[in-house]
Enzyme design. Structure first.
Site, PDB file in Angstrom:
ATOM      1  N   TYR A   1       0.864  -1.186   0.000  1.00  0.00           N
ATOM      2  CA  TYR A   1       0.000   0.000   0.000  1.00  0.00           C
ATOM      3  C   TYR A   1       0.895   1.229   0.000  1.00  0.00           C
ATOM      4  O   TYR A   1       1.866   1.292   0.752  1.00  0.00           O
ATOM      5  CB  TYR A   1      -0.900   0.013   1.242  1.00  0.00           C
TER       6      TYR A   1
ATOM      7  N   ASP B   1       9.367   3.020  -0.919  1.00  0.00           N
ATOM      8  CA  ASP B   1       8.353   3.726  -0.127  1.00  0.00           C
ATOM      9  C   ASP B   1       8.675   3.444   1.338  1.00  0.00           C
ATOM     10  O   ASP B   1       8.321   2.394   1.867  1.00  0.00           O
ATOM     11  CB  ASP B   1       6.951   3.246  -0.497  1.00  0.00           C
TER      12      ASP B   1
ATOM     13  N   LYS C   1       4.948   9.615   8.363  1.00  0.00           N
ATOM     14  CA  LYS C   1       4.959   9.064   9.729  1.00  0.00           C
ATOM     15  C   LYS C   1       6.013   9.705  10.644  1.00  0.00           C
ATOM     16  O   LYS C   1       5.878  10.800  11.104  1.00  0.00           O
ATOM     17  CB  LYS C   1       5.218   7.544   9.670  1.00  0.00           C
TER      18      LYS C   1
HETATM   19  P1  KE4 Z   1      -0.574   8.621   4.438  1.00  0.00           P
HETATM   20  O1  KE4 Z   1      -1.110   9.297   3.199  1.00  0.00           O
HETATM   21  O2  KE4 Z   1      -1.650   7.830   5.146  1.00  0.00           O
HETATM   22  O3  KE4 Z   1       0.224   9.540   5.361  1.00  0.00           O
HETATM   23  O4  KE4 Z   1       0.546   7.562   3.941  1.00  0.00           O
HETATM   24  C1  KE4 Z   1       0.171   6.593   2.981  1.00  0.00           C
HETATM   25  C2  KE4 Z   1       1.128   5.436   3.061  1.00  0.00           C
HETATM   26  C3  KE4 Z   1       2.127   5.324   2.105  1.00  0.00           C
HETATM   27  N1  KE4 Z   1       3.020   4.309   2.138  1.00  0.00           N
HETATM   28  C4  KE4 Z   1       2.968   3.372   3.115  1.00  0.00           C
HETATM   29  C5  KE4 Z   1       3.977   2.269   3.117  1.00  0.00           C
HETATM   30  C6  KE4 Z   1       1.972   3.446   4.129  1.00  0.00           C
HETATM   31  O5  KE4 Z   1       1.926   2.497   5.096  1.00  0.00           O
HETATM   32  C7  KE4 Z   1       1.040   4.494   4.105  1.00  0.00           C
HETATM   33  C8  KE4 Z   1      -0.054   4.628   5.144  1.00  0.00           C
HETATM   34  N2  KE4 Z   1      -0.149   3.569   6.084  1.00  0.00           N
HETATM   35  C9  KE4 Z   1      -1.457   3.365   6.686  1.00  0.00           C
HETATM   36  C10 KE4 Z   1      -1.337   2.214   7.680  1.00  0.00           C
HETATM   37  N3  KE4 Z   1      -1.047   0.982   7.073  1.00  0.00           N
HETATM   38  C11 KE4 Z   1      -1.996   4.585   7.322  1.00  0.00           C
HETATM   39  C12 KE4 Z   1      -3.193   4.361   8.221  1.00  0.00           C
HETATM   40  C13 KE4 Z   1      -4.456   4.814   7.573  1.00  0.00           C
HETATM   41  O6  KE4 Z   1      -4.609   4.633   6.370  1.00  0.00           O
HETATM   42  O7  KE4 Z   1      -5.299   5.354   8.322  1.00  0.00           O
END
Ligand code: KE4
Length: 429
Positions: free
Chosen positions: A139, A234, A262
């Site tokens: 993801y 990523d 993060k």
């Molecule tokens: P954000 O747009 O949510 O800040 O980041 C997206 C993203 C991009 N790349 C990786 C590897 C990620 O894990 C994420 C976001 N992770 C999720 C949890 N698995 C965020 C939690 C959520 O979606 O509420």
């Protein structure tokens, strides 16, 4: 709390601002958090939980870290946002480029999604090619081109994985299988000179935690070199978590573009992407790849992020401590499952871990999907009742912070043993 959720559902889709928070994957109503401190979170009814979500990774120093709180409070007094350059942004960029390998320049954005979206545009602009390879189960945020699944003619065709994503967007994203280097080679062969980049989570943490098999990342690096494609790591989750230099340093593999989120925000909305100079100089206002953001590099967010990253840089022993705590937790969970003859797979790397309810060894999306998500949901809810807050979905990660203690780990293991015995006595396995 139900009354609060009823109100929330009237005015927010699913009552939440991000789907996973809805607890839909574990079949119950979400808890609403009032505050957090160290390794604990407290819901609006003042129930205390040991927190293994840690806001999905940012809180590596624990919640309410005094120095971050102090620096943010100080920054707030100077104004919240100017939409103009500040010294803190320079300090942040100097810090990231000094500790992350192969990154000469970095651009701040406001989320991991925005970092990935920008990195993909940059890769296409730099290579003048259109197609991107991503991996099943990884993801990378919700940019249209990342919400895609393999199509019937998987080698050259993909389909949207969300309403509203057009076939036009989906057609340029191809899907490979994690830890299967041949699936990547086949895509390169079937799309000669069309692949701009391969994007990967160097440790997959969105299908649960899945580790790269030996040399997989090195082989991926070589394939990208052989086919003139960029390798995008990523590192929204692994960046500054696996080590101060992230996955590139941890696995000694060079990426061309790295995305962050993060941890670099210390809990504030921050993302970033970086690369060597010749690539980053394509970004506006220098070059022809456009990207912008009103609140990018926001002074309050920079105060939190710079404080968190410099604390990690000055106390690198933190990495060994949180990895050891995660090891103790993973070993204890495995031991209990063995003693109770319960089929569980625990994957762990650094301070990241995941419990899969399957007898398989989870090494890719296919094996991750053998996990019994109903059993996970029961385990989650019973652990929550015992004051342990795990990820409210099987295909997520558990995070250990520097605020977690041996006592927290022991309490978690005791709760897990009690829960698994109860589940076994109820005939769950
Ligand atoms: P954000 O747009 O949510 O800040 O980041 C997206 C993203 C991009 N790349 C990786 C590897 C990620 O894990 C994420 C976001 N992770 C999720 C949890 N698995 C965020 C939690 C959520 O979606 O509420």
């Amino acid at each position: 709390m139900s009354e609060l959720f009823e109100r929330a559902k009237k005015v927010m889709p699913g009552g939440v601002n991000s789907p996973v928070r809805s607890f839909k994957a574990v079949g119950t109503e979400p808890i609403f958090i009032k505050r957090a401190d160290g390794s604990k979170i407290y819901d609006v009814d003042d129930n205390e939980y040991i927190d293994y979500v840690c806001s999905w990774g940012p809180m590596i120093l624990g919640h309410n870290y005094p120095l971050i709180e102090k620096e943010v409070s100080k920054a707030v007094k100077g104004g919240l946002s100017f939409g103009a350059p500040t010294e803190k942004e320079v300090i942040m960029a100097e810090l990231i480029t000094s500790v992350v390998p192969n990154i000469d320049m970095v651009r701040m954005v406001n989320s991991g999604t925005e970092a990935v979206m920008s990195a993909l545009r940059l890769a296409r602009g730099f290579t003048k090619k259109d197609k991107i390879i991503k991996f099943n189960g990884c993801y990378h945020g919700h940019a249209d081109s990342m919400l895609v699944r393999a199509g019937s003619g998987a080698l050259t065709l993909s389909n949207p994985d969300s309403l509203g994503v057009t076939n036009e967007h989906a057609k340029n994203t191809l899907i490979a299988d994690y830890n299967d280097i041949d699936s990547v080679l086949q895509l390169f062969k079937a799309n000669k000179n069309e692949i701009a980049a391969v994007i990967i989570e160097p440790v997959a943490a969105n299908m649960g935690v899945v580790l790269p098999e030996k040399d997989f990342l090195h082989k991926l690096r070589k394939l990208c070199d052989d086919h003139n494609a960029l390798l995008i790591f990523d590192e929204v989750i692994t960046g500054f978590r696996l080590s101060i230099g992230g996955a590139q340093e941890f696995f000694d593999v060079k990426a061309d573009i790295v995305t962050f989120g993060k941890i670099i925000g210390g809990g504030m909305p921050v993302g970033a992407y970086g690369a060597r100079r010749e690539i980053m100089e394509l970004i506006a206002p220098l070059g022809g790849v456009y990207q912008a953001g009103t609140l990018s590099g926001n002074p309050i967010a920079m105060a939190a992020g710079v404080t968190q990253l410099s604390t990690l840089q000055e106390n690198k022993e933190i990495y060994q401590k949180i990895s050891m705590l995660a090891e103790k937790l993973a070993d204890g969970l495995k031991k209990t499952a063995m003693e109770l003859k319960i089929p569980i797979c625990v994957n762990k790397i650094g301070s990241l871990l995941c419990v899969f309810f399957t007898g398989e060894t989870v090494k890719d999306f296919k094996t991750a999907k053998t996990s019994n998500t109903e059993l996970y949901a029961r385990y989650f809810n019973l652990m929550l009742k015992n004051g342990i807050y795990l990820a409210p979905a099987q295909f997520e990660a558990m995070f250990v912070s520097n605020a977690h203690s041996e006592e927290d780990i022991n309490k978690t293991l005791e709760a897990s043993q009690k829960v698994l015995i109860d589940m076994k006595n109820e005939g769950a396995f």
